[in-house]
Design a protein around this motif. Sequence first.
Motif, mmCIF file in Angstrom:
data_model
loop_
_atom_site.group_PDB
_atom_site.id
_atom_site.type_symbol
_atom_site.label_atom_id
_atom_site.label_comp_id
_atom_site.label_asym_id
_atom_site.label_seq_id
_atom_site.Cartn_x
_atom_site.Cartn_y
_atom_site.Cartn_z
ATOM 1 N N ALA A 252 0.832 -1.200 0.000
ATOM 2 C CA ALA A 252 0.000 0.000 0.000
ATOM 3 C C ALA A 252 0.870 1.255 0.000
ATOM 4 O O ALA A 252 2.059 1.205 0.338
ATOM 5 C CB ALA A 252 -0.914 0.009 1.234
ATOM 6 N N TYR A 253 0.267 2.374 -0.401
ATOM 7 C CA TYR A 253 0.962 3.658 -0.320
ATOM 8 C C TYR A 253 1.151 4.039 1.147
ATOM 9 O O TYR A 253 0.449 3.535 2.032
ATOM 10 C CB TYR A 253 0.159 4.741 -1.031
ATOM 11 N N PRO A 254 2.100 4.951 1.434
ATOM 12 C CA PRO A 254 2.320 5.344 2.836
ATOM 13 C C PRO A 254 1.076 5.900 3.522
ATOM 14 O O PRO A 254 0.935 5.781 4.745
ATOM 15 C CB PRO A 254 3.417 6.419 2.721
ATOM 16 N N ASP A 255 0.142 6.496 2.752
ATOM 17 C CA ASP A 255 -1.073 7.039 3.358
ATOM 18 C C ASP A 255 -2.148 5.975 3.580
ATOM 19 O O ASP A 255 -3.261 6.277 4.027
ATOM 20 C CB ASP A 255 -1.642 8.178 2.505
ATOM 21 N N GLY A 256 -1.833 4.717 3.242
ATOM 22 C CA GLY A 256 -2.775 3.632 3.495
ATOM 23 C C GLY A 256 -3.577 3.181 2.295
ATOM 24 O O GLY A 256 -4.223 2.125 2.329
ATOM 25 N N ARG A 257 -3.575 3.945 1.212
ATOM 26 C CA ARG A 257 -4.317 3.541 0.010
ATOM 27 C C ARG A 257 -3.668 2.311 -0.607
ATOM 28 O O ARG A 257 -2.460 2.261 -0.772
ATOM 29 C CB ARG A 257 -4.361 4.679 -1.010
ATOM 30 N N ALA A 258 -4.506 1.328 -0.953
ATOM 31 C CA ALA A 258 -4.000 0.075 -1.522
ATOM 32 C C ALA A 258 -4.911 -0.359 -2.661
ATOM 33 O O ALA A 258 -5.848 -1.135 -2.455
ATOM 34 C CB ALA A 258 -3.927 -0.998 -0.457
ATOM 35 N N PRO A 259 -4.672 0.142 -3.885
ATOM 36 C CA PRO A 259 -5.529 -0.215 -5.021
ATOM 37 C C PRO A 259 -5.613 -1.718 -5.259
ATOM 38 O O PRO A 259 -6.661 -2.227 -5.669
ATOM 39 C CB PRO A 259 -4.853 0.499 -6.202
ATOM 40 N N GLY A 260 -4.553 -2.441 -4.984
ATOM 41 C CA GLY A 260 -4.558 -3.878 -5.218
ATOM 42 C C GLY A 260 -5.441 -4.653 -4.256
ATOM 43 O O GLY A 260 -5.828 -5.795 -4.532
ATOM 44 N N LEU A 261 -5.794 -4.027 -3.125
ATOM 45 C CA LEU A 261 -6.603 -4.714 -2.130
ATOM 46 C C LEU A 261 -8.002 -5.007 -2.664
ATOM 47 O O LEU A 261 -8.577 -6.067 -2.369
ATOM 48 C CB LEU A 261 -6.677 -3.865 -0.863
ATOM 49 N N ALA A 262 -8.548 -4.085 -3.453
ATOM 50 C CA ALA A 262 -9.891 -4.276 -4.002
ATOM 51 C C ALA A 262 -9.930 -5.497 -4.918
ATOM 52 O O ALA A 262 -10.893 -6.278 -4.891
ATOM 53 C CB ALA A 262 -10.326 -3.021 -4.762
ATOM 54 N N ARG A 263 -8.891 -5.680 -5.719
ATOM 55 C CA ARG A 263 -8.851 -6.828 -6.618
ATOM 56 C C ARG A 263 -8.842 -8.129 -5.836
ATOM 57 O O ARG A 263 -9.549 -9.089 -6.185
ATOM 58 C CB ARG A 263 -7.617 -6.739 -7.513
ATOM 59 N N VAL A 264 -8.043 -8.192 -4.771
ATOM 60 C CA VAL A 264 -7.959 -9.413 -3.971
ATOM 61 C C VAL A 264 -9.302 -9.703 -3.310
ATOM 62 O O VAL A 264 -9.764 -10.848 -3.276
ATOM 63 C CB VAL A 264 -6.849 -9.277 -2.913
ATOM 64 N N HIS A 265 -9.959 -8.668 -2.789
ATOM 65 C CA HIS A 265 -11.257 -8.854 -2.143
ATOM 66 C C HIS A 265 -12.326 -9.280 -3.143
ATOM 67 O O HIS A 265 -13.239 -10.048 -2.796
ATOM 68 C CB HIS A 265 -11.660 -7.569 -1.422
ATOM 69 N N GLN A 266 -12.233 -8.800 -4.386
ATOM 70 C CA GLN A 266 -13.184 -9.226 -5.409
ATOM 71 C C GLN A 266 -13.074 -10.720 -5.685
ATOM 72 O O GLN A 266 -14.057 -11.368 -6.061
ATOM 73 C CB GLN A 266 -12.948 -8.445 -6.703
ATOM 74 N N LEU A 267 -11.888 -11.272 -5.483
ATOM 75 C CA LEU A 267 -11.688 -12.712 -5.645
ATOM 76 C C LEU A 267 -12.104 -13.488 -4.405
ATOM 77 O O LEU A 267 -12.023 -14.724 -4.379
ATOM 78 C CB LEU A 267 -10.216 -13.002 -5.966
ATOM 79 N N GLY A 268 -12.561 -12.753 -3.370
ATOM 80 C CA GLY A 268 -12.993 -13.405 -2.146
ATOM 81 C C GLY A 268 -11.857 -13.924 -1.292
ATOM 82 O O GLY A 268 -12.028 -14.892 -0.536
ATOM 83 N N LEU A 269 -10.687 -13.292 -1.389
ATOM 84 C CA LEU A 269 -9.503 -13.769 -0.682
ATOM 85 C C LEU A 269 -9.116 -12.799 0.431
ATOM 86 O O LEU A 269 -9.253 -11.581 0.278
ATOM 87 C CB LEU A 269 -8.327 -13.913 -1.663
ATOM 88 N N PRO A 270 -8.587 -13.316 1.539
ATOM 89 C CA PRO A 270 -8.095 -12.435 2.596
ATOM 90 C C PRO A 270 -6.731 -11.865 2.227
ATOM 91 O O PRO A 270 -5.970 -12.487 1.473
ATOM 92 C CB PRO A 270 -7.999 -13.358 3.809
ATOM 93 N N ALA A 271 -6.422 -10.694 2.737
ATOM 94 C CA ALA A 271 -5.136 -10.066 2.453
ATOM 95 C C ALA A 271 -4.764 -9.117 3.577
ATOM 96 O O ALA A 271 -5.630 -8.593 4.280
ATOM 97 C CB ALA A 271 -5.185 -9.321 1.122
ATOM 98 N N THR A 272 -3.468 -8.905 3.726
ATOM 99 C CA THR A 272 -2.939 -7.999 4.741
ATOM 100 C C THR A 272 -2.261 -6.823 4.041
ATOM 101 O O THR A 272 -1.349 -7.041 3.233
ATOM 102 C CB THR A 272 -1.911 -8.720 5.629
ATOM 103 N N PRO A 273 -2.660 -5.577 4.321
ATOM 104 C CA PRO A 273 -1.986 -4.431 3.701
ATOM 105 C C PRO A 273 -0.669 -4.105 4.417
ATOM 106 O O PRO A 273 -0.532 -4.335 5.623
ATOM 107 C CB PRO A 273 -2.999 -3.297 3.857
ATOM 108 N N PHE A 274 0.288 -3.585 3.656
ATOM 109 C CA PHE A 274 1.579 -3.174 4.209
ATOM 110 C C PHE A 274 1.900 -1.798 3.625
ATOM 111 O O PHE A 274 2.464 -1.699 2.543
ATOM 112 C CB PHE A 274 2.653 -4.185 3.848
ATOM 113 N N PRO A 275 1.563 -0.702 4.322
ATOM 114 C CA PRO A 275 1.872 0.637 3.817
ATOM 115 C C PRO A 275 3.362 0.937 3.949
ATOM 116 O O PRO A 275 3.946 0.794 5.021
ATOM 117 C CB PRO A 275 1.048 1.567 4.726
ATOM 118 N N ALA A 276 3.984 1.326 2.842
ATOM 119 C CA ALA A 276 5.409 1.669 2.857
ATOM 120 C C ALA A 276 5.771 2.365 1.558
ATOM 121 O O ALA A 276 5.154 2.119 0.513
ATOM 122 C CB ALA A 276 6.280 0.418 3.032
ATOM 123 N N ALA A 277 6.778 3.235 1.613
ATOM 124 C CA ALA A 277 7.252 3.932 0.422
ATOM 125 C C ALA A 277 8.242 3.090 -0.367
ATOM 126 O O ALA A 277 8.675 3.481 -1.449
ATOM 127 C CB ALA A 277 7.911 5.255 0.815
#
Length: 390
Positions: A252-277
């Motif tokens: 994810a971006y440092p501000d917490g935005r994670a565009p890829g998270l939506a794709r994973v959730h659409q597949l019905g899969l769990p995921a953990t975000p990691f905000p970092a530059a």
Amino acid sequence: MRLPTLRRTRPAEPGVISGAVRLDRRTKRLVGRLRPGEIAVIDHVDLDRVAADSLVAAGVAAVLNAKPSVSGRYPNLGPEVLVSAGIPLVDDLGEELFDRLREGDEVRIEGDSVFCDGNLVAQGQRQDSETVAQAMADAREGLSVQLEAFAANTMEYLKQERDLLLDGVGVPDVETKIAGRHCLIVVRGYDYKADLDVLRPYIREYKPVLIGVDGGADALVEAGYTPDMIVGDMDSVSDDVLRCGAEIVVHAYPDGRAPGLARVHQLGLPATPFPAAATSEDIAMLIADEKGASLIVAVGTHATLVEFLDKGRGGMASTFLTRLKVGGKLVDAKGVSRLYRQSMSGSSLLLLVLSAIAAMASAMAVTTVGKAYLGVVAEWWDNLLFSIFS
């Protein structure tokens, strides 16, 4: 009238290429749609080696670049890869190229000009080995400026991510058991296929935690392995591989935005975000290091200054600092492959065979069964000689 008619009425000419085009401003997205013999239309200033390798692997007939493939900022490696592979490259065709062409259009490339339906679409610069060599030589002269910019980016990243780099603050908890184990981190980068192939004995023996960085997870599956963890922004890993059961960490971006998270959730899969530059390959290394990996083996990652610059973005400063942090554990795959390359000379093989024969002969000479067997063999040999000479 479409170009197939034009090809039937005009004979093939040296230096003229015809084919259907595929367009995308992001090269790594485009290669997933390309078919052999098609023409890639890209918008990639300072074409890097990884992108060029993927275009070569896709079997493109030619590459049309809206931007300069060598801007002169630094000696990037991509154009040389394409030219060496015999793939025509036409550069600096302009942004209008994406407005004038549509997906699937048939085009004709004559020299530095691109035609569609018989109409001139754009003109650029046709690259060859001489023009690329000259551009690379000019770029090397300005390398000091890029080194200064790289150093500035490195200091800026250190200020932003000091706690993450020094104390591991922000590294998420993961379910995959890493402590005390080797970790193999795979990026679909430089020579990843060859390195994975040579590392098979190492993987069999040590059974490391397999971490795929975006498309690196597909690379693991293609090589016959199942990744334990997938890390990245999820823009180049396939849906099937995401469903393989691996733990998923979304960059994810440092501000917490994670565009890829939506794709994973659409597949019905769990995921953990990691905000970092940092880059995705860097956060994979930081996870492995923070969770107690005893050794980190990197496949396809960036290891040299030229490779850092060839990535062509300020974020590569994080790669430099990450390697300083995990350096005591980090080993490049090429070094491991040299240790595990299995080879045996002819003389060694002969010595091994002779040793085995000698061991068998000794065993037969001192055992009752062996002596009886030798007696049978001796009698057979005497009978054979008698039948020959009688």
